[in-house]
Scaffold this motif. Structure first.
Motif, PDB file in Angstrom:
ATOM      1  N   ASP A  16      -0.264  -5.609  -6.265  1.00  7.36           N
ATOM      2  CA  ASP A  16       0.441  -6.827  -5.906  1.00  7.36           C
ATOM      3  C   ASP A  16       1.737  -7.042  -6.669  1.00  7.36           C
ATOM      4  O   ASP A  16       2.525  -7.906  -6.310  1.00  7.36           O
ATOM      5  N   ASP A  17       1.954  -6.276  -7.732  1.00  5.88           N
ATOM      6  CA  ASP A  17       3.207  -6.427  -8.474  1.00  5.88           C
ATOM      7  C   ASP A  17       3.541  -5.126  -9.185  1.00  5.88           C
ATOM      8  O   ASP A  17       3.170  -4.915 -10.342  1.00  5.88           O
ATOM      9  N   LEU A  18       4.251  -4.279  -8.482  1.00  7.05           N
ATOM     10  CA  LEU A  18       4.616  -2.970  -9.013  1.00  7.05           C
ATOM     11  C   LEU A  18       5.786  -3.023  -9.974  1.00  7.05           C
ATOM     12  O   LEU A  18       6.083  -2.044 -10.645  1.00  7.05           O
ATOM     13  N   THR A  19       6.449  -4.178 -10.060  1.00  6.83           N
ATOM     14  CA  THR A  19       7.627  -4.278 -10.909  1.00  6.83           C
ATOM     15  C   THR A  19       7.408  -5.163 -12.132  1.00  6.83           C
ATOM     16  O   THR A  19       8.347  -5.419 -12.876  1.00  6.83           O
ATOM     17  N   ALA A  20       6.175  -5.601 -12.339  1.00  9.82           N
ATOM     18  CA  ALA A  20       5.886  -6.434 -13.507  1.00  9.82           C
ATOM     19  C   ALA A  20       6.056  -5.598 -14.773  1.00  9.82           C
ATOM     20  O   ALA A  20       5.518  -4.496 -14.869  1.00  9.82           O
ATOM     21  N   PRO A  21       6.814  -6.092 -15.747  1.00 15.71           N
ATOM     22  CA  PRO A  21       6.974  -5.318 -16.979  1.00 15.71           C
ATOM     23  C   PRO A  21       5.663  -5.268 -17.763  1.00 15.71           C
ATOM     24  O   PRO A  21       4.986  -6.280 -17.926  1.00 15.71           O
TER      25      PRO A  21
ATOM     26  N   THR B  72       0.818  -1.219   0.000  1.00 13.34           N
ATOM     27  CA  THR B  72       0.000   0.000   0.000  1.00 13.34           C
ATOM     28  C   THR B  72       0.850   1.268   0.000  1.00 13.34           C
ATOM     29  O   THR B  72       0.319   2.357   0.154  1.00 13.34           O
ATOM     30  N   THR B  73       2.147   1.105  -0.210  1.00 12.18           N
ATOM     31  CA  THR B  73       3.049   2.260  -0.170  1.00 12.18           C
ATOM     32  C   THR B  73       2.622   3.340  -1.159  1.00 12.18           C
ATOM     33  O   THR B  73       2.584   4.529  -0.813  1.00 12.18           O
TER      34      THR B  73
ATOM     35  N   PRO C  96       4.543  -0.688 -13.477  1.00 16.33           N
ATOM     36  CA  PRO C  96       3.562   0.192 -12.839  1.00 16.33           C
ATOM     37  C   PRO C  96       4.237   1.250 -11.962  1.00 16.33           C
ATOM     38  O   PRO C  96       3.809   2.392 -11.923  1.00 16.33           O
ATOM     39  N   LEU C  97       5.311   0.860 -11.282  1.00 17.97           N
ATOM     40  CA  LEU C  97       6.031   1.815 -10.447  1.00 17.97           C
ATOM     41  C   LEU C  97       6.609   2.954 -11.285  1.00 17.97           C
ATOM     42  O   LEU C  97       6.521   4.127 -10.902  1.00 17.97           O
ATOM     43  N   GLU C  98       7.168   2.641 -12.430  1.00 17.38           N
ATOM     44  CA  GLU C  98       7.716   3.688 -13.306  1.00 17.38           C
ATOM     45  C   GLU C  98       6.615   4.606 -13.822  1.00 17.38           C
ATOM     46  O   GLU C  98       6.789   5.832 -13.861  1.00 17.38           O
TER      47      GLU C  98
ATOM     48  N   LEU D  75      -0.295   3.882  -2.442  1.00 15.50           N
ATOM     49  CA  LEU D  75      -1.554   4.500  -2.007  1.00 15.50           C
ATOM     50  C   LEU D  75      -1.276   5.596  -0.986  1.00 15.50           C
ATOM     51  O   LEU D  75      -1.851   6.683  -1.048  1.00 15.50           O
ATOM     52  N   HIS D  76      -0.365   5.304  -0.065  1.00 16.07           N
ATOM     53  CA  HIS D  76       0.021   6.312   0.926  1.00 16.07           C
ATOM     54  C   HIS D  76       0.746   7.482   0.263  1.00 16.07           C
ATOM     55  O   HIS D  76       0.534   8.638   0.625  1.00 16.07           O
ATOM     56  N   GLN D  77       1.590   7.156  -0.706  1.00 14.25           N
ATOM     57  CA  GLN D  77       2.302   8.223  -1.401  1.00 14.25           C
ATOM     58  C   GLN D  77       1.322   9.123  -2.147  1.00 14.25           C
ATOM     59  O   GLN D  77       1.477  10.347  -2.162  1.00 14.25           O
ATOM     60  N   TYR D  78       0.303   8.537  -2.744  1.00  9.83           N
ATOM     61  CA  TYR D  78      -0.675   9.354  -3.462  1.00  9.83           C
ATOM     62  C   TYR D  78      -1.463  10.233  -2.486  1.00  9.83           C
ATOM     63  O   TYR D  78      -1.867  11.345  -2.850  1.00  9.83           O
ATOM     64  N   GLN D  79      -1.652   9.782  -1.266  1.00 14.52           N
ATOM     65  CA  GLN D  79      -2.289  10.639  -0.266  1.00 14.52           C
ATOM     66  C   GLN D  79      -1.458  11.897  -0.023  1.00 14.52           C
ATOM     67  O   GLN D  79      -2.007  12.989   0.169  1.00 14.52           O
ATOM     68  N   LEU D  80      -0.136  11.764  -0.069  1.00 12.45           N
ATOM     69  CA  LEU D  80       0.740  12.931   0.057  1.00 12.45           C
ATOM     70  C   LEU D  80       0.592  13.852  -1.155  1.00 12.45           C
ATOM     71  O   LEU D  80       0.572  15.078  -1.021  1.00 12.45           O
ATOM     72  N   VAL D  81       0.467  13.262  -2.338  1.00  9.45           N
ATOM     73  CA  VAL D  81       0.235  14.055  -3.552  1.00  9.45           C
ATOM     74  C   VAL D  81      -1.076  14.819  -3.416  1.00  9.45           C
ATOM     75  O   VAL D  81      -1.149  16.015  -3.732  1.00  9.45           O
TER      76      VAL D  81
END
Length: 158
Positions: free
Chosen positions: A101-106, A3-4, A121-123, A6-12
């Motif tokens: 569930d998978d932020l690093t999946a290409p 959920t990192t 997804p992270l990028e 999601l929390h980061q978007y709350q800061l945005v």
């Protein structure tokens, strides 16, 4: 489940709300006024560009949905701008739920007339939020050029 982001978007969202609250102090005609040093874009049109970037990357490009972009009518006044970002929030929340569930999946993203682009997804998420912050600084500068004194809109602020 991570959920990192999601929390980061709350800061945005908190930072964006500080900007939008500040924009409440700006005369509506100034939000629509072209600024020559910004290619005659207005503060409102720049906010529309930010919102459209979220749609472009997270919906139209990634999901291959043809969601219509926001138009000039969507940035005519602050309530319209707020409404635009409410729609963006739904897009972002759906994106984050889909990829939690998978932020690093290409992800292979088709590009018209070009080779596929592979991003995670992270990028993608990092790209859209840093893009917003880049333009948030420009918005503060634009308002200064219109005679206003910008407030602190950073994530960490007094």
């Amino acid at each position: 489940m991570d959920t990192t982001l999601l929390h980061q978007y709350q800061l945005v969202l908190s930072s964006r709300e500080a900007l939008l609250n500040y924009c409440e102090t700006i005369r509506p005609e100034h939000l629509a006024q072209p600024i020559p040093s910004y290619n005659n874009d207005s503060m409102g049109s720049l906010m529309r560009h930010v919102a459209n970037t979220y749609l472009g990357w997270l919906l139209n490009f990634l999901q291959q949905e043809q969601h219509p972009y926001f138009t000039e009518d969507n940035h005519k006044n602050l309530p319209a701008i707020r409404s635009m970002f409410e729609q963006v929030n739904l897009v972002v929340n759906n994106f984050l739920q889909q990829y939690k569930d998978d932020l690093t999946a290409p992800l292979n993203l088709p590009r018209e007339g070009e080779t596929k682009l592979t991003l995670t997804p992270l990028e993608l998420f990092t790209h859209v939020i840093t893009h917003e912050y880049h333009h948030k600084g420009q918005l503060a500068n634009m308002s200064r050029q219109l005679g206003y004194i910008p407030v602190d809109t950073d994530v960490i602020r007094d």
